[in-house]
Design a protein around this motif. Sequence first.
Motif, short mmCIF file in Angstrom:
data_model
loop_
_atom_site.label_atom_id
_atom_site.label_comp_id
_atom_site.label_asym_id
_atom_site.label_seq_id
_atom_site.Cartn_x
_atom_site.Cartn_y
_atom_site.Cartn_z
N PHE A 114 85.78 26.41 82.94
CA PHE A 114 85.94 27.80 83.39
C PHE A 114 86.44 27.85 84.83
O PHE A 114 87.34 28.64 85.17
N TRP A 163 86.70 34.40 80.76
CA TRP A 163 85.33 34.90 80.65
C TRP A 163 85.02 35.36 79.23
O TRP A 163 83.86 35.30 78.79
N CYS A 222 83.76 32.44 77.29
CA CYS A 222 82.37 32.14 77.65
C CYS A 222 81.40 33.10 76.99
O CYS A 222 80.33 32.70 76.53
#
Length: 368
Positions: A52, A59, A62
Amino acid sequence: DTISREKREGTLGLLFLTPLTPIGIVFGKSLIHTLRAITLFLAVLPALALPFLLGGLSWKDCVVSLFLNSSALVLALAAGLLASTLATDSRRALVLALVLSLGFAYLFMLVHLHLFYSTLSKFLKLPFAPPTDFAWFLPDNLISQIELLISFNTGLGRDLYSYYGLGRMTPGEGWRFVWLNYPVPFHFAWLRQLGWLFVVSIFGFAAIAVLASWRVRHTWRLEPPSLRHAQLQKFFCAPRFWKSIFRSKMSGLLTRNPIGWLQQYTWSARLLKWGWCLGIVLLECMLVTAPSLSNVWDGQYLLASLLILGIAFTASGSFREERQTGAMELLLITPLKARQILRGRIRGVWGQFLPATVVLVSAWLWLL
């Protein structure tokens, strides 16, 4: 094994002498294992954060990973908790937990796939009719079903099965295909659906925890089997045909290999032996109907792996019962040496899986 171990050690009754309620005991046990899983996750978090920070993941990736892994953690915890209340023996509890975990995982991935396409159809005109049931997504054979679900839910599957509605992805492209090719409103709608899936997983865990607390309240003591249970066990598990041949065979096994006889003299051991054989036969019958030969061999590798795991699992607990019942001390005071005891147990474990191995090898020779 969190509840079943308390039953075996007789400490579950002591917990009821405290102000704890059954639901409190269940949630307390669950909290311990949840914290353990979170600790392991935090230990590898720095390594997981590198992609990341380097820009390889967004994002959104994630968040998707967080929701999916959190749901998997909750469902796995529910499966282990339910198995621990249904079984007393540690090995049976472990096997039951694995079976329930696989079932929960399959159901979760199927629901996720359904929600994805049902949400996508609201934002795009798909080149196919929107799905009406889960079976619509899946191919005709089990191996392809599993590969499709795993590739979709992980984003790391083969190109052949990584199909998201408008085109095929390149291998390893994963969820990035969704972010690049589908409209942004769909991204947030999909993330909301994943959030709801996580909430549903929590409610499912709560329901299973209530069921587990009910089981703990009513089965916290190890009671001897009832007369009805003993009669049913004798009717279904005792030999009924060719008894003289069976006795002669077991007597010969006791003479040749007394340690191996201990591994195979119970009805549950014989059920394990021929259950593995029957399971391999049924799975082979399913695999030979696969339209692709590669799928057949993928299934063979899976069956071989399962058989090896079964042998290792049985061997790891082979002396457990002798230690618990005190028979190990009796074996050590016999004229048998430690080497002979180990050799006899290895032969006994191998004898349990010999029919299944013969069936699997015969299938390989037939495919060749």
